[in-house]
Design a protein around this motif. Structure first.
Motif, PDB file in Angstrom:
ATOM      1  N   PHE A 156       0.827  -1.204   0.000  1.00 48.12           N
ATOM      2  CA  PHE A 156       0.000   0.000   0.000  1.00 48.12           C
ATOM      3  C   PHE A 156       0.867   1.263   0.000  1.00 48.12           C
ATOM      4  O   PHE A 156       0.591   2.218  -0.729  1.00 48.12           O
ATOM      5  CB  PHE A 156      -0.926   0.007   1.218  1.00 48.12           C
ATOM      6  CG  PHE A 156      -2.020  -1.010   1.156  1.00 48.12           C
ATOM      7  CD1 PHE A 156      -2.767  -1.182   0.000  1.00 48.12           C
ATOM      8  CD2 PHE A 156      -2.315  -1.803   2.257  1.00 48.12           C
ATOM      9  CE1 PHE A 156      -3.787  -2.128  -0.064  1.00 48.12           C
ATOM     10  CE2 PHE A 156      -3.327  -2.746   2.213  1.00 48.12           C
ATOM     11  CZ  PHE A 156      -4.060  -2.908   1.047  1.00 48.12           C
ATOM     12  N   GLY A 157       1.901   1.260   0.825  1.00 45.80           N
ATOM     13  CA  GLY A 157       2.786   2.427   0.884  1.00 45.80           C
ATOM     14  C   GLY A 157       3.516   2.656  -0.423  1.00 45.80           C
ATOM     15  O   GLY A 157       3.665   3.800  -0.867  1.00 45.80           O
ATOM     16  N   SER A 158       3.962   1.581  -1.049  1.00 49.65           N
ATOM     17  CA  SER A 158       4.676   1.700  -2.319  1.00 49.65           C
ATOM     18  C   SER A 158       3.773   2.241  -3.416  1.00 49.65           C
ATOM     19  O   SER A 158       4.169   3.117  -4.198  1.00 49.65           O
ATOM     20  CB  SER A 158       5.235   0.336  -2.732  1.00 49.65           C
ATOM     21  OG  SER A 158       6.089  -0.193  -1.749  1.00 49.65           O
ATOM     22  N   LEU A 159       2.543   1.729  -3.485  1.00 49.00           N
ATOM     23  CA  LEU A 159       1.593   2.214  -4.488  1.00 49.00           C
ATOM     24  C   LEU A 159       1.275   3.686  -4.268  1.00 49.00           C
ATOM     25  O   LEU A 159       1.180   4.462  -5.223  1.00 49.00           O
ATOM     26  CB  LEU A 159       0.315   1.383  -4.440  1.00 49.00           C
ATOM     27  CG  LEU A 159       0.421  -0.068  -4.922  1.00 49.00           C
ATOM     28  CD1 LEU A 159      -0.892  -0.802  -4.685  1.00 49.00           C
ATOM     29  CD2 LEU A 159       0.809  -0.121  -6.398  1.00 49.00           C
ATOM     30  N   ALA A 160       1.111   4.075  -3.001  1.00 49.38           N
ATOM     31  CA  ALA A 160       0.823   5.476  -2.699  1.00 49.38           C
ATOM     32  C   ALA A 160       1.971   6.372  -3.169  1.00 49.38           C
ATOM     33  O   ALA A 160       1.740   7.423  -3.784  1.00 49.38           O
ATOM     34  CB  ALA A 160       0.605   5.658  -1.197  1.00 49.38           C
ATOM     35  N   PHE A 161       3.193   5.946  -2.909  1.00 49.54           N
ATOM     36  CA  PHE A 161       4.343   6.758  -3.317  1.00 49.54           C
ATOM     37  C   PHE A 161       4.420   6.870  -4.836  1.00 49.54           C
ATOM     38  O   PHE A 161       4.709   7.948  -5.373  1.00 49.54           O
ATOM     39  CB  PHE A 161       5.633   6.162  -2.768  1.00 49.54           C
ATOM     40  CG  PHE A 161       6.837   7.016  -3.019  1.00 49.54           C
ATOM     41  CD1 PHE A 161       7.047   8.160  -2.277  1.00 49.54           C
ATOM     42  CD2 PHE A 161       7.752   6.688  -4.009  1.00 49.54           C
ATOM     43  CE1 PHE A 161       8.154   8.971  -2.502  1.00 49.54           C
ATOM     44  CE2 PHE A 161       8.850   7.471  -4.247  1.00 49.54           C
ATOM     45  CZ  PHE A 161       9.060   8.626  -3.487  1.00 49.54           C
ATOM     46  N   LEU A 162       4.142   5.780  -5.528  1.00 54.51           N
ATOM     47  CA  LEU A 162       4.152   5.812  -6.995  1.00 54.51           C
ATOM     48  C   LEU A 162       3.108   6.791  -7.533  1.00 54.51           C
ATOM     49  O   LEU A 162       3.340   7.465  -8.548  1.00 54.51           O
ATOM     50  CB  LEU A 162       3.916   4.412  -7.556  1.00 54.51           C
ATOM     51  CG  LEU A 162       5.060   3.408  -7.374  1.00 54.51           C
ATOM     52  CD1 LEU A 162       4.637   2.031  -7.869  1.00 54.51           C
ATOM     53  CD2 LEU A 162       6.318   3.876  -8.099  1.00 54.51           C
ATOM     54  N   LEU A 163       1.964   6.882  -6.870  1.00 52.41           N
ATOM     55  CA  LEU A 163       0.927   7.819  -7.305  1.00 52.41           C
ATOM     56  C   LEU A 163       1.325   9.268  -7.029  1.00 52.41           C
ATOM     57  O   LEU A 163       0.916  10.179  -7.762  1.00 52.41           O
ATOM     58  CB  LEU A 163      -0.398   7.515  -6.601  1.00 52.41           C
ATOM     59  CG  LEU A 163      -1.085   6.203  -6.973  1.00 52.41           C
ATOM     60  CD1 LEU A 163      -2.403   6.076  -6.218  1.00 52.41           C
ATOM     61  CD2 LEU A 163      -1.333   6.113  -8.470  1.00 52.41           C
ATOM     62  N   LEU A 164       2.117   9.469  -5.992  1.00 55.14           N
ATOM     63  CA  LEU A 164       2.527  10.837  -5.647  1.00 55.14           C
ATOM     64  C   LEU A 164       3.598  11.376  -6.587  1.00 55.14           C
ATOM     65  O   LEU A 164       3.720  12.596  -6.749  1.00 55.14           O
ATOM     66  CB  LEU A 164       3.039  10.880  -4.206  1.00 55.14           C
ATOM     67  CG  LEU A 164       2.005  10.658  -3.106  1.00 55.14           C
ATOM     68  CD1 LEU A 164       2.683  10.636  -1.744  1.00 55.14           C
ATOM     69  CD2 LEU A 164       0.930  11.738  -3.150  1.00 55.14           C
ATOM     70  N   ILE A 165       4.366  10.487  -7.198  1.00 53.15           N
ATOM     71  CA  ILE A 165       5.458  10.941  -8.069  1.00 53.15           C
ATOM     72  C   ILE A 165       4.962  11.818  -9.220  1.00 53.15           C
ATOM     73  O   ILE A 165       5.477  12.931  -9.423  1.00 53.15           O
ATOM     74  CB  ILE A 165       6.276   9.742  -8.593  1.00 53.15           C
ATOM     75  CG1 ILE A 165       7.039   9.094  -7.438  1.00 53.15           C
ATOM     76  CG2 ILE A 165       7.249  10.188  -9.686  1.00 53.15           C
ATOM     77  CD1 ILE A 165       7.771   7.816  -7.822  1.00 53.15           C
ATOM     78  N   PRO A 166       3.967  11.376 -10.023  1.00 52.83           N
ATOM     79  CA  PRO A 166       3.510  12.249 -11.109  1.00 52.83           C
ATOM     80  C   PRO A 166       2.901  13.554 -10.610  1.00 52.83           C
ATOM     81  O   PRO A 166       2.953  14.571 -11.305  1.00 52.83           O
ATOM     82  CB  PRO A 166       2.465  11.402 -11.847  1.00 52.83           C
ATOM     83  CG  PRO A 166       2.065  10.344 -10.891  1.00 52.83           C
ATOM     84  CD  PRO A 166       3.266  10.079 -10.052  1.00 52.83           C
ATOM     85  N   LEU A 167       2.332  13.560  -9.412  1.00 53.79           N
ATOM     86  CA  LEU A 167       1.790  14.791  -8.860  1.00 53.79           C
ATOM     87  C   LEU A 167       2.907  15.794  -8.579  1.00 53.79           C
ATOM     88  O   LEU A 167       2.772  16.986  -8.861  1.00 53.79           O
ATOM     89  CB  LEU A 167       1.003  14.510  -7.575  1.00 53.79           C
ATOM     90  CG  LEU A 167      -0.141  13.512  -7.681  1.00 53.79           C
ATOM     91  CD1 LEU A 167      -0.927  13.468  -6.374  1.00 53.79           C
ATOM     92  CD2 LEU A 167      -1.063  13.858  -8.837  1.00 53.79           C
ATOM     93  N   ALA A 168       3.997  15.301  -8.016  1.00 50.57           N
ATOM     94  CA  ALA A 168       5.130  16.184  -7.731  1.00 50.57           C
ATOM     95  C   ALA A 168       5.796  16.668  -9.017  1.00 50.57           C
ATOM     96  O   ALA A 168       6.127  17.851  -9.154  1.00 50.57           O
ATOM     97  CB  ALA A 168       6.150  15.452  -6.850  1.00 50.57           C
ATOM     98  N   VAL A 169       5.955  15.755  -9.970  1.00 48.98           N
ATOM     99  CA  VAL A 169       6.633  16.105 -11.225  1.00 48.98           C
ATOM    100  C   VAL A 169       5.846  17.147 -12.015  1.00 48.98           C
ATOM    101  O   VAL A 169       6.427  18.022 -12.671  1.00 48.98           O
ATOM    102  CB  VAL A 169       6.855  14.836 -12.076  1.00 48.98           C
ATOM    103  CG1 VAL A 169       7.341  15.196 -13.476  1.00 48.98           C
ATOM    104  CG2 VAL A 169       7.863  13.915 -11.389  1.00 48.98           C
ATOM    105  N   THR A 170       4.513  17.083 -11.947  1.00 45.16           N
ATOM    106  CA  THR A 170       3.673  17.985 -12.748  1.00 45.16           C
ATOM    107  C   THR A 170       3.113  19.143 -11.926  1.00 45.16           C
ATOM    108  O   THR A 170       2.105  19.741 -12.285  1.00 45.16           O
ATOM    109  CB  THR A 170       2.499  17.211 -13.381  1.00 45.16           C
ATOM    110  OG1 THR A 170       1.691  16.634 -12.340  1.00 45.16           O
ATOM    111  CG2 THR A 170       3.008  16.113 -14.300  1.00 45.16           C
TER     112      THR A 170
END
Length: 202
Positions: free
Chosen positions: A114-128
């Protein structure tokens, strides 16, 4: 309600730095308790969750106070959440699980998944998150940034699945998240909670 934006931005910036500053102080003074690595990891992760919730809170605050300043600092708060989430992941690997055989590490327990999936979802938010990316993505930007909704839910699951005994604090956080998502769905339509889905046109 009118507050000068520059002092408000500075205040929000300083408040967002408080968890990190307190953690550094505890490290410097040796006040982390018998398991310093666990304390560092949990503090960083909890700070990320709290700031994600604050990010969700910005739109309701803007509507309730009739002041757009909350929206103007939302991106900064979201980036701080990503900052703490990144440090949490690094601390988790450094102090708890180690850096070897990462695939096995990230798939052997539900809370890690769950934590890994959450972090993966946050990456595009930070990048964009930049204004340039907002212009480049155009109408696709808002649907993309709805990824914060499943991300914050996954972060909550990450914590609740590793809770050992007292889950009161996490239950409270969960209720707050449900409330914030519910009022958004009520105000803007439930489709507004669906990531990557374009808004309906009238």
């Amino acid at each position: 309600m009118t507050i000068p934006m520059l002092p408000f931005r500075i205040l929000v910036f300083l408040l967002s730095c408080v968890p990190f500053a307190l953690l550094v102080f505890d490290i410097a003074t040796g006040s982390l308790g018998p398991d310093p690595g666990q304390r560092v990891t949990e503090t960083l992760g909890l700070s990320a969750l709290q700031l994600l919730i604050v990010t969700l809170l910005m739109t309701p605050l803007a509507r309730w106070t009739h002041w757009s300043g909350w929206i103007k600092v939302r991106r900064m708060v979201g980036l701080f959440a990503f900052f703490y989430a990144t440090l949490h992941l690094m601390a988790f690997l450094q102090f708890i699980l180690g850096w070897t055989d990462l695939w096995a590490t990230f798939t052997k327990r539900p809370y890690i998944i769950f934590g890994s999936l959450a972090f993966l979802l946050l990456i595009p938010l930070a990048v964009t998150s930049t204004k340039a990316m907002m212009r480049r993505l155009g109408r696709r930007w808002k649907p993309l940034h709805r990824l914060i909704y499943p991300a914050v839910a996954l972060v909550w699951l990450h914590f609740i699945f590793q809770a050992r005994s007292d889950i009161t604090e996490m239950v409270i956080y969960g209720l707050v998240v449900v409330f914030l998502l519910a009022i958004r769905g009520y105000w803007f339509g439930w489709y507004s909670l669906v990531p990557l889905r374009a808004a309906k046109r009238g």
